[in-house]
Design a protein around this motif. Sequence first.
Motif, PDB file in Angstrom:
ATOM      1  N   ASP A 194     -43.612 -62.556  30.833  1.00  0.00           N
ATOM      2  CA  ASP A 194     -44.817 -62.484  31.659  1.00  0.00           C
ATOM      3  C   ASP A 194     -45.827 -63.512  31.175  1.00  0.00           C
ATOM      4  O   ASP A 194     -45.939 -63.770  29.974  1.00  0.00           O
ATOM      5  N   VAL A 195     -46.563 -64.067  32.103  1.00  0.00           N
ATOM      6  CA  VAL A 195     -47.559 -65.082  31.755  1.00  0.00           C
ATOM      7  C   VAL A 195     -48.846 -64.801  32.520  1.00  0.00           C
ATOM      8  O   VAL A 195     -48.822 -64.403  33.689  1.00  0.00           O
ATOM      9  N   ASP A 196     -49.973 -64.975  31.824  1.00  0.00           N
ATOM     10  CA  ASP A 196     -51.275 -64.724  32.454  1.00  0.00           C
ATOM     11  C   ASP A 196     -52.347 -65.481  31.686  1.00  0.00           C
ATOM     12  O   ASP A 196     -52.122 -65.928  30.554  1.00  0.00           O
ATOM     13  N   GLN A 246     -53.311 -71.389  35.254  1.00  0.00           N
ATOM     14  CA  GLN A 246     -52.019 -72.045  35.064  1.00  0.00           C
ATOM     15  C   GLN A 246     -52.098 -73.342  34.283  1.00  0.00           C
ATOM     16  O   GLN A 246     -51.071 -73.960  33.991  1.00  0.00           O
ATOM     17  N   GLY A 271     -45.060 -64.052  37.114  1.00  0.00           N
ATOM     18  CA  GLY A 271     -46.447 -64.481  37.084  1.00  0.00           C
ATOM     19  C   GLY A 271     -47.089 -64.288  38.440  1.00  0.00           C
ATOM     20  O   GLY A 271     -46.409 -64.107  39.453  1.00  0.00           O
ATOM     21  N   PHE A 275     -49.354 -69.051  38.997  1.00  0.00           N
ATOM     22  CA  PHE A 275     -48.245 -69.590  38.216  1.00  0.00           C
ATOM     23  C   PHE A 275     -47.005 -69.840  39.063  1.00  0.00           C
ATOM     24  O   PHE A 275     -45.883 -69.857  38.548  1.00  0.00           O
ATOM     25  N   ARG A 414     -45.113 -56.560  36.267  1.00  0.00           N
ATOM     26  CA  ARG A 414     -45.868 -57.510  35.455  1.00  0.00           C
ATOM     27  C   ARG A 414     -47.263 -56.997  35.154  1.00  0.00           C
ATOM     28  O   ARG A 414     -47.898 -57.416  34.177  1.00  0.00           O
TER      29      ARG A 414
END
Length: 525
Positions: A194-196, A246, A271, A275, A414
């Motif tokens: 996961d990306v944030d 991003q 994401g 993203f 997410r």
Amino acid sequence: MPLNIDCNACVTKTATTNQRPFRVNRSYPKILRNRKQRIERRLQPKNWEDQPRPMFKASNIHYEMAPRTAALNCGGIGAMHLMVQRLGLVEDLDRQLHLLKVHLPYHESDHVLNLAYNLLAGGQRLEDLEVRRQDEVFLNGLGAERIPDPTTAGDFTRRFSVEDIVTLEECLNRARLAVWKVQPEGFLKEAFIDVDGPIAQTYGECKAGMDISYKGIWGYAPLLVSLANTKEVLYLVNRPGNAASQSGSVEWIDRAMELVMQVAGSVTLRGDTDFSHTEQLDRWDRAGRKFILGIDAHPKLVKLAEALEKGAWKPFEREPKYDLLTEPRPKAFRYKEQVVIERQFENQKLVGEALAEIEYQPAKCSRTYRVIILRKNISVQKGEKALLEEVRYFFYITNRKDKAEKIVGLANGRGDQENVIEQLKNGVNAMRMPVNDLVSNWAYMVMAALAWNLKAWYGLLMPNRQRGIELVKMEFRRFLQAIMLLPCQVVRTARRVIYRILGYNSWLKDFFATWERLQGLVLVE
């Protein structure tokens, strides 16, 4: 050279051929059993009569200083240090991280672990290091003559360059791999990254690199890349407060994928719409990387959704979060909604959801991908009156072959990363930004986040898998109460440092079992 843990290591195996075999005092199971029985007898249900006095009735309370016995309140720190040593992190940090020309008297590993251990011992800010360094028993428990004070620790963060922070993170990742490689077969069969980009607010006015975010908040905008399966922080990157979510994320996403694929069977990136990175999708797809990414509801996609025939949509009913083992409870009364209705506020209520999917080729891609469309029918109300019906579309682009319902469920999963962000902000206090510029605060964040990762690693190394998973999911403050803040007497002998636990809680059986396993882990260079 990276250190790996022998996957066949067990709790009865000695550490290495050049180390003395460890001996386990097997008296502790009997002590734990007796203490457990005593507390169970004390807490068992009984028919109480009306009590004339409150339960808290101690009154003649006196304090004295123990002339000989010495103790500390964070007895779990010894187990954490043992784990760090077994993973080879101390040697790796001193071998790879070169920030000090001479060691008078501290090494790089001393500084890194000092900041992480401060948080594991219950500290919340840099200044709490002074409490640790004034605690003789804490120093004895770690075999330290002294530890860095807050000023020295802050100065250490200012020695970092961006390259040094990357080196630090890679050292931590090698230790992480050592933990992953001793997990049971099937661990990370399907990994989710996961990306944030959260906002880390600061009230200081003299912190270099700070800026104002789109929400009007002054501070920094860190990038967080985490592993959803274990809630570990893989990469944490500091950026100015006005940075887009991003911004610069592709490099760190690629690093995280490479790291996880050393152990995982497959990896899926998740994401939000910031993203989507459509220019990267073809490359990730060719490399066998999966993704479920939000994509903006721009007019072209909305037009495609509206052009779909009625038969292309199917009702979407979300699966329950858990299986009911008893009768369902009645729903609690929604007091907030009552206030909204009484005061004639505009209220949006979800009426129904439907799913459809299309093949779609973004402008920066050379092929088409599945786009799952979630349509929400919303009733806009004011008081008891319905004003209008509104339709909103949510789009998810993916190269996975699962059913549309599962794709939406995985995409919504997410949201659990928000809990990791909250724990980093308010549990570990990694985003407090205590020093004076962007890079030094970045270094502090990474070292503070190590405390959170150590919690996850300890849970993963727990022999009882069910309890270990519970520990991995546990909030940081509860973890401190269960594992770290154990009252202990510390006794130093010629060859050993003995932690004698003075209290009891239900996690001590698992604590001792994990300690025995750590004693038996074998490091192979």
